[in-house]
Design a protein around this motif. Structure first.
Motif, PDB file in Angstrom:
ATOM      1  N   UNK A 171       4.510  -2.134   5.988  1.00  0.00           N
ATOM      2  CA  UNK A 171       3.994  -1.054   6.995  1.00  0.00           C
ATOM      3  C   UNK A 171       2.432  -1.427   7.438  1.00  0.00           C
ATOM      4  N   UNK A 172       1.745  -2.231   6.519  1.00  0.00           N
ATOM      5  CA  UNK A 172       0.596  -2.484   6.987  1.00  0.00           C
ATOM      6  C   UNK A 172      -0.271  -1.406   6.617  1.00  0.00           C
ATOM      7  N   UNK A 173      -0.164  -0.525   5.521  1.00  0.00           N
ATOM      8  CA  UNK A 173      -0.807   0.436   5.069  1.00  0.00           C
ATOM      9  C   UNK A 173      -1.308   0.155   3.652  1.00  0.00           C
ATOM     10  N   UNK A 174      -2.526   0.653   3.330  1.00  0.00           N
ATOM     11  CA  UNK A 174      -3.126   0.373   1.844  1.00  0.00           C
ATOM     12  C   UNK A 174      -2.200   0.872   0.861  1.00  0.00           C
ATOM     13  N   UNK A 175      -2.225   0.170  -0.317  1.00  0.00           N
ATOM     14  CA  UNK A 175      -1.610   0.754  -1.515  1.00  0.00           C
ATOM     15  C   UNK A 175      -1.994   2.180  -1.909  1.00  0.00           C
ATOM     16  N   UNK A 176      -3.287   2.523  -1.800  1.00  0.00           N
ATOM     17  CA  UNK A 176      -3.982   3.605  -2.199  1.00  0.00           C
ATOM     18  C   UNK A 176      -3.194   4.973  -1.259  1.00  0.00           C
ATOM     19  N   UNK A 177      -3.331   4.832  -0.114  1.00  0.00           N
ATOM     20  CA  UNK A 177      -2.642   5.633   0.895  1.00  0.00           C
ATOM     21  C   UNK A 177      -1.558   5.869   0.457  1.00  0.00           C
ATOM     22  N   UNK A 178      -0.471   5.061   0.127  1.00  0.00           N
ATOM     23  CA  UNK A 178       0.914   5.228  -0.184  1.00  0.00           C
ATOM     24  C   UNK A 178       0.880   5.798  -1.599  1.00  0.00           C
ATOM     25  N   UNK A 179       0.374   5.290  -2.618  1.00  0.00           N
ATOM     26  CA  UNK A 179       0.350   6.108  -3.883  1.00  0.00           C
ATOM     27  C   UNK A 179      -0.061   7.426  -3.872  1.00  0.00           C
ATOM     28  N   UNK A 180      -1.163   7.549  -3.178  1.00  0.00           N
ATOM     29  CA  UNK A 180      -1.563   9.213  -2.821  1.00  0.00           C
ATOM     30  C   UNK A 180      -0.380  10.156  -2.599  1.00  0.00           C
ATOM     31  N   UNK A 181       0.505   9.714  -1.350  1.00  0.00           N
ATOM     32  CA  UNK A 181       1.543  10.474  -0.989  1.00  0.00           C
ATOM     33  C   UNK A 181       2.686  10.208  -2.118  1.00  0.00           C
ATOM     34  N   UNK A 182       2.899   9.124  -2.682  1.00  0.00           N
ATOM     35  CA  UNK A 182       3.753   9.199  -3.550  1.00  0.00           C
ATOM     36  C   UNK A 182       3.754  10.249  -4.737  1.00  0.00           C
ATOM     37  N   UNK A 183       2.911  10.240  -5.310  1.00  0.00           N
ATOM     38  CA  UNK A 183       2.336  11.022  -6.213  1.00  0.00           C
ATOM     39  C   UNK A 183       2.197  12.527  -5.889  1.00  0.00           C
ATOM     40  N   UNK A 232      11.644  -0.636   9.567  1.00  0.00           N
ATOM     41  CA  UNK A 232      11.133  -1.141  11.038  1.00  0.00           C
ATOM     42  C   UNK A 232      11.928  -0.341  11.912  1.00  0.00           C
ATOM     43  N   UNK A 233      12.909   0.212  12.036  1.00  0.00           N
ATOM     44  CA  UNK A 233      13.380   1.221  13.103  1.00  0.00           C
ATOM     45  C   UNK A 233      12.847   2.572  12.747  1.00  0.00           C
ATOM     46  N   UNK A 234      12.387   3.105  11.586  1.00  0.00           N
ATOM     47  CA  UNK A 234      11.716   4.263  11.594  1.00  0.00           C
ATOM     48  C   UNK A 234      10.320   4.333  12.115  1.00  0.00           C
ATOM     49  N   UNK A 235       9.661   3.011  11.813  1.00  0.00           N
ATOM     50  CA  UNK A 235       8.136   2.661  12.504  1.00  0.00           C
ATOM     51  C   UNK A 235       8.451   3.123  13.792  1.00  0.00           C
ATOM     52  N   UNK A 236       9.183   2.757  14.806  1.00  0.00           N
ATOM     53  CA  UNK A 236       9.454   2.929  16.022  1.00  0.00           C
ATOM     54  C   UNK A 236       9.121   4.274  16.376  1.00  0.00           C
ATOM     55  N   UNK A 237       9.396   5.281  15.499  1.00  0.00           N
ATOM     56  CA  UNK A 237       9.222   6.731  15.869  1.00  0.00           C
ATOM     57  C   UNK A 237       7.822   7.309  15.738  1.00  0.00           C
ATOM     58  N   UNK A 238       6.974   6.585  15.326  1.00  0.00           N
ATOM     59  CA  UNK A 238       5.544   6.819  14.933  1.00  0.00           C
ATOM     60  C   UNK A 238       4.538   5.963  15.657  1.00  0.00           C
ATOM     61  N   UNK A 239       3.400   6.679  16.174  1.00  0.00           N
ATOM     62  CA  UNK A 239       2.260   5.907  16.720  1.00  0.00           C
ATOM     63  C   UNK A 239       1.271   5.342  15.713  1.00  0.00           C
ATOM     64  N   UNK A 240       1.094   6.347  14.615  1.00  0.00           N
ATOM     65  CA  UNK A 240       0.367   5.849  13.505  1.00  0.00           C
ATOM     66  C   UNK A 240       1.094   5.175  12.184  1.00  0.00           C
ATOM     67  N   UNK A 241       0.688   4.121  11.839  1.00  0.00           N
ATOM     68  CA  UNK A 241       1.283   3.519  10.617  1.00  0.00           C
ATOM     69  C   UNK A 241       1.560   4.413   9.458  1.00  0.00           C
ATOM     70  N   UNK A 242       0.337   5.347   9.245  1.00  0.00           N
ATOM     71  CA  UNK A 242       0.402   6.354   7.894  1.00  0.00           C
ATOM     72  C   UNK A 242       1.580   7.264   8.141  1.00  0.00           C
ATOM     73  N   UNK A 243       1.791   7.634   9.370  1.00  0.00           N
ATOM     74  CA  UNK A 243       2.797   8.369   9.682  1.00  0.00           C
ATOM     75  C   UNK A 243       4.235   7.927   9.050  1.00  0.00           C
ATOM     76  N   UNK A 244       4.386   6.920   8.767  1.00  0.00           N
ATOM     77  CA  UNK A 244       5.770   6.242   8.384  1.00  0.00           C
ATOM     78  C   UNK A 244       5.864   6.378   7.118  1.00  0.00           C
ATOM     79  N   UNK A 245       4.936   6.568   6.160  1.00  0.00           N
ATOM     80  CA  UNK A 245       4.945   6.315   4.753  1.00  0.00           C
ATOM     81  C   UNK A 245       5.772   7.096   4.065  1.00  0.00           C
ATOM     82  N   UNK A 246       6.003   8.519   4.052  1.00  0.00           N
ATOM     83  CA  UNK A 246       7.097   9.269   3.564  1.00  0.00           C
ATOM     84  C   UNK A 246       8.361   8.686   3.881  1.00  0.00           C
ATOM     85  N   UNK A 247       8.780   8.516   5.281  1.00  0.00           N
ATOM     86  CA  UNK A 247      10.074   8.012   5.437  1.00  0.00           C
ATOM     87  C   UNK A 247      10.539   6.675   4.648  1.00  0.00           C
ATOM     88  N   UNK A 248       9.350   5.825   4.779  1.00  0.00           N
ATOM     89  CA  UNK A 248       9.592   4.644   4.153  1.00  0.00           C
ATOM     90  C   UNK A 248       9.796   4.549   2.696  1.00  0.00           C
TER      91      UNK A 248
END
Length: 167
Positions: free
Chosen positions: A63-75, A24-40
């Motif tokens: 963070x309200x981002x799709x599973x697939x968006x996070x999976x793509x970055x995680x892999x 939640x604290x990290x999300x405040x640093x980003x305007x776009x939800x997808x931008x916080x994926x790596x930090x999360x």
């Protein structure tokens, strides 16, 4: 792409209050939800040591981002671990400079001593051995990194003493 319905049938895993607070604290640093994926992912991995499919679902909800968006970055990112790893991560530099200065002998000594190959974890889950293309420590090659500690130049004589610090 993974079948989310199959994953959902497994036991649901929730983020801890500490993880949620940090995200939640990290999300405040980003305007776009997808931008916080790596930090999360980094926040959760710091607490759990690796990122399971169920954790991706929990992060997705948080963070309200799709599973697939996070999976793509995680892999995609090699420093996000998608399977369990040891308590200590040993990264050995396999760059040209470390190659010239004998990293192969260091790698063989680690493999023999820990009885694992690169990409594997010791039976006691203490160490995972991973190659990395550069640790940015070329003037002290060959170089290894254990967790956040960088060692170099290492030799076949010094590597066992270094490993013993983590027992």
């Amino acid at each position: 792409m993974k079948n989310i319905k199959k994953i959902n049938k497994k036991k649901e895993i929730k983020l801890t209050a500490k993880e949620k607070k940090k995200i939640k604290k990290e999300k405040k640093n980003y305007k776009n939800k997808n931008s916080v994926i790596i930090e999360a992912l980094k926040i959760v991995q710091e607490e759990r040591n690796w990122i399971s499919d169920e954790i991706i679902i929990a992060i997705s909800k948080e963070i309200g981002v799709s599973y697939n968006d996070i999976e793509e970055i995680a892999t995609f990112y090699s420093q996000i671990f998608r399977k369990p790893v040891g308590k200590h991560i040993i990264k050995f530099c396999d760059s040209v400079v470390c190659y010239i200065n004998g990293y192969k002998n260091i790698q063989k000594k680690i493999e023999y001593h820990l009885k694992i190959k690169p990409g594997n974890t010791t039976k006691d889950n203490l160490f995972t051995l991973l190659p990395i293309c550069c640790l940015g420590n070329c003037n002290f090659s060959p170089t290894i990194m254990i967790d956040k500690d960088i060692y170099g130049p290492v030799s076949t004589n010094s590597i066992i003493q270094i490993l013993d610090k983590y027992l």
